[in-house]
Scaffold this motif. Structure first.
Motif, short mmCIF file in Angstrom:
data_model
loop_
_atom_site.label_atom_id
_atom_site.label_comp_id
_atom_site.label_asym_id
_atom_site.label_seq_id
_atom_site.Cartn_x
_atom_site.Cartn_y
_atom_site.Cartn_z
N ASP A 72 8.26 1.68 -10.19
CA ASP A 72 7.25 2.62 -9.72
C ASP A 72 6.07 1.91 -9.07
OD1 ASP A 72 8.70 4.79 -10.59
OD2 ASP A 72 7.74 4.87 -12.56
N GLU A 73 5.75 0.72 -9.56
CA GLU A 73 4.66 -0.05 -8.97
C GLU A 73 4.85 -1.52 -9.28
OE1 GLU A 73 0.93 1.29 -10.55
OE2 GLU A 73 1.47 0.88 -12.62
N ALA A 74 4.22 -2.33 -8.47
CA ALA A 74 4.23 -3.78 -8.68
C ALA A 74 2.79 -4.27 -8.61
CB ALA A 74 5.07 -4.46 -7.61
N PHE A 75 2.51 -5.33 -9.36
CA PHE A 75 1.16 -5.88 -9.41
C PHE A 75 1.12 -7.25 -8.74
CE2 PHE A 75 1.45 -2.98 -13.01
CZ PHE A 75 0.33 -2.18 -12.80
N ILE A 76 0.07 -7.49 -8.00
CA ILE A 76 -0.11 -8.79 -7.37
C ILE A 76 -1.50 -9.33 -7.75
CG2 ILE A 76 1.40 -8.23 -5.44
CD1 ILE A 76 -1.17 -8.04 -3.71
N TYR A 77 -1.61 -10.65 -7.75
CA TYR A 77 -2.87 -11.32 -8.07
C TYR A 77 -3.29 -12.13 -6.86
CZ TYR A 77 -1.70 -10.03 -12.87
OH TYR A 77 -1.40 -9.33 -14.00
N ILE A 78 -4.44 -11.80 -6.31
CA ILE A 78 -4.96 -12.49 -5.14
C ILE A 78 -6.10 -13.40 -5.58
CG2 ILE A 78 -6.08 -12.24 -2.89
CD1 ILE A 78 -4.65 -9.58 -2.59
N PRO A 79 -5.96 -14.71 -5.41
CA PRO A 79 -7.01 -15.64 -5.84
C PRO A 79 -8.29 -15.47 -5.04
CG PRO A 79 -4.92 -16.78 -5.48
CD PRO A 79 -4.78 -15.42 -4.89
N ALA A 115 -2.48 -3.06 -7.53
CA ALA A 115 -1.20 -2.37 -7.72
C ALA A 115 -0.68 -1.89 -6.37
CB ALA A 115 -1.37 -1.18 -8.66
N ILE A 116 0.60 -2.15 -6.13
CA ILE A 116 1.29 -1.61 -4.96
C ILE A 116 2.31 -0.60 -5.50
CG2 ILE A 116 2.63 -2.11 -2.90
CD1 ILE A 116 -0.09 -3.49 -2.97
N LYS A 117 2.16 0.66 -5.14
CA LYS A 117 3.05 1.70 -5.66
C LYS A 117 4.25 1.87 -4.73
CE LYS A 117 -0.67 4.20 -7.98
NZ LYS A 117 -0.27 3.78 -9.32
N LYS A 118 5.37 2.20 -5.32
CA LYS A 118 6.59 2.41 -4.56
C LYS A 118 6.38 3.50 -3.51
CE LYS A 118 11.49 3.54 -5.12
NZ LYS A 118 12.54 3.93 -6.10
N GLY A 119 6.80 3.23 -2.27
CA GLY A 119 6.67 4.21 -1.20
C GLY A 119 5.34 4.19 -0.48
N MET A 120 4.45 3.29 -0.84
CA MET A 120 3.15 3.19 -0.15
C MET A 120 3.35 2.80 1.30
SD MET A 120 0.14 1.36 -2.38
CE MET A 120 -1.06 2.32 -3.28
N ASN A 121 2.50 3.32 2.17
CA ASN A 121 2.52 2.86 3.56
C ASN A 121 1.49 1.75 3.74
OD1 ASN A 121 -0.11 4.10 4.13
ND2 ASN A 121 0.98 6.07 4.12
N ASN A 122 1.48 1.15 4.92
CA ASN A 122 0.59 0.02 5.16
C ASN A 122 -0.88 0.40 5.00
OD1 ASN A 122 2.56 -1.95 5.72
ND2 ASN A 122 2.81 -1.17 7.81
N ASN A 123 -1.22 1.60 5.43
CA ASN A 123 -2.61 2.05 5.32
C ASN A 123 -3.03 2.12 3.85
OD1 ASN A 123 -5.01 3.19 6.76
ND2 ASN A 123 -4.55 4.95 5.45
N ASP A 124 -2.17 2.70 3.03
CA ASP A 124 -2.48 2.81 1.60
C ASP A 124 -2.55 1.44 0.92
OD1 ASP A 124 -2.57 5.57 1.75
OD2 ASP A 124 -0.46 5.83 1.19
N ILE A 125 -1.63 0.58 1.32
CA ILE A 125 -1.60 -0.76 0.73
C ILE A 125 -2.90 -1.50 1.01
CG2 ILE A 125 -0.49 -3.04 0.83
CD1 ILE A 125 2.16 -1.51 1.44
N ILE A 126 -3.34 -1.45 2.25
CA ILE A 126 -4.56 -2.16 2.63
C ILE A 126 -5.78 -1.53 1.95
CG2 ILE A 126 -6.10 -2.72 4.57
CD1 ILE A 126 -3.42 -2.93 6.23
#
Length: 347
Positions: A39-46, A87-98
Motif C-alpha cells: 500500500d505504501e513504501a517509505f524512503i529516507y532522504i539524508p 511515504a510513497i503510496k501505491k498509485g501516486m502520480n508524479n505530482n503527488d509524489i513531489i
C-alpha cells in the motif's frame, strides 16, 4: 480559398500537436507512477541530499523515472530537497509524489531504555535517526552544554529519561540532545521540584537514588517500598549498602560496561569508589543507570514503613523480602545464600 484551407490545416495540426503535447504533460504529471505492490513504501532522504541521490532512492519504486525527473524540474523540486522520512503510496502520480517529498516529513518513534553510559545511548539512538553515534556522543559529552545546564561529569546521565519520543528522522545530534533537556525540564515540574526540596534533595540526587531503586527491582509496584527503605537508611545515617552500586563501580573502574556480574563478592566491597555504597555514605555522585520515570516518582513518593533491610525473595522471583531488624534480615538472607550457592553462581 486555397489559403484558407492551408490555414485551416495548419490550425488543425497545431491543435493535434498541442493536444498531444498537453496529453503528454498531463500523463507525466497525473498518471500513476509506482511499481511496488504494498500500500505504501517509505524512503529516507539524508540532509543535504542531491537530486541524483533522491532518484537513486526512488529508483526501485517508480515505473518511469524520466517522467518523474521532468515533473520535478518543472515544479522546482530538484533545487529544494528536504531531508526526512517520506511515504510513497501505491498509485501516486508524479505530482503527488513531489508534493509529499516537499511537505510530508513523517515523524518517527525514538525509544531508549536504561542505558548505563552515554556511549550506549548514542549507539541506541543512532539506529533510529539520521545522526550517527559519533556525532551524538560528541554532543552528549560537550562540557559547555552539560555544565551550562547545571550538570557535571558524574550526573550528566541524569538528563536522559527513558521513554518513547517523536522526532523527525533527520534530527541532528544537537537537536536530539536539546530536546532531551526540554523533556527533562518538563518532567521536573513544580510539584516534583517542591517534593524534592522538601526531602532535602536535588533533582539530580533523586535521579541517582532512583537509579539504584530501578536496578534493585524491575517490579514497578515494589519500587516505592524499596525507595522507602533506602530513604530510611539515609535518614538514620546508615550506609545504603546497595549491591548494584558496587557492580557499577566495578564496571566503571574496569571501563568495561559489558561485564555481567550476577553475584557481588566480599572482596568487591573493598573497591575504593564513590559509587561503592558499602564504603561511602549517602547517595552516589551520579546515577548508575538511566532510571525509569516510575523509579524517580517512587523516590519522590515512597512507601512509609520501618524497613531497613531487604534480600531477593527466592520463593517469588523478582520481589524481595523486607526486614526491620538485622536479625530478621539474616534469617531471610540464609535462604537466599542457600539458593545462590545451589545455582553455583560464583560471579
Amino acid at each position: 480559398m486555397y489559403i484558407k484551407k492551408i490555414i485551416l490545416i495548419v490550425a488543425l495540426l497545431g491543435l493535434v500537436v498541442g493536444g498531444f503535447f498537453a496529453y503528454n504533460v498531463y500523463d507525466a504529471i497525473f498518471s500513476p507512477n509506482t511499481k511496488f505492490n504494498n500500500d505504501e513504501a517509505f524512503i529516507y532522504i539524508p540532509t543535504d541530499a542531491t537530486f541524483d541521490e533522491v532518484k537513486k532512492t526512488l529508483e526501485p519504486l517508480l515505473a518511469d523515472m524520466a517522467s518523474f525527473e521532468k515533473v520535478a524540474e518543472r515544479k522546482g523540486y530538484t533545487g529544494n530537497i528536504k531531508g526526512g522520512k517520506y511515504a510513497i503510496k501505491k498509485g501516486m502520480n508524479n505530482n503527488d509524489i513531489i508534493n509529499s517529498l516537499r511537505a510530508n516529513n513523517i515523524p518517527v518513534k525514538v525509544a531508549f531504555n536504561n542505558q548505563e553510559t552515554l556511549k550506549d545511548l548514542a549507539g541506541r539512538i543512532a539506529g533510529q535517526i539520521e545522526a550517527d553515534s559519533l556525532s551524538l556522543l560528541a554532543s552528549f559529552e560537550d562540557p559547555s552544554f552539560f555544565e551550562g545546564n547545571g550538570f557535571n561529569e558524574d550526573n550528566k546521565l541524569s538528563m536522559y529519561l527513558p521513554n518513547s519520543y517523536e522526532f523527525f528522522w533527520n534530527t541532528s545530534a544537537d537537536k536530539f540532545r536539546d530536546r532531551m533537556l526540554a523533556e527533562y525540564k518538563r518532567f521536573w515540574n513544580e510539584e516534583r521540584l517542591t517534593k524534592a526540596k522538601e526531602m532535602g534533595m536535588t533533582p539530580e540526587g533523586v535521579v541517582a537514588l532512583a537509579s539504584i531503586v530501578h536496578k534493585e527491582t524491575a517490579k514497578v509496584e515494589e519500587r516505592p517500598r524499596v525507595a522507602g527503605l533506602y530513604l530510611n537508611r539515609l535518614k538514620s545515617g546508615m550506609l545504603l549498602q546497595a549491591d548494584p552500586t558496587v557492580i557499577y563501580a566495578i564496571k566503571k573502574y574496569s571501563g568495561n560496561f559489558d561485564t555481567v556480574i550476577k553475584r557481588v563478592l566480599y572482596k568487591d566491597l573493598e573497591l575504593d569508589s564513590p559509587y561503592n555504597t558499602y564504603k561511602y555514605a549517602g547517595v552516589p555522585p551520579g546515577p548508575i543507570t538511566m532510571p525509569d520515570m516510575s523509579a524517580i516518582d517512587a523516590v519522590l513518593k515512597p512507601e512509609k514503613h520501618e524497613y531497613y533491610y531487604m534480600v531477593a525473595n527466592v520463593e517469588d522471583f523478582g520481589y524481595h523480602k523486607f526486614a526491620k531488624t538485622i536479625a530478621q534480615h539474616n534469617r531471610n538472607k540464609v535462604q537466599y545464600i542457600q539458593w545462590i550457592n545451589a545455582q553455583k553462581i560464583n560471579r
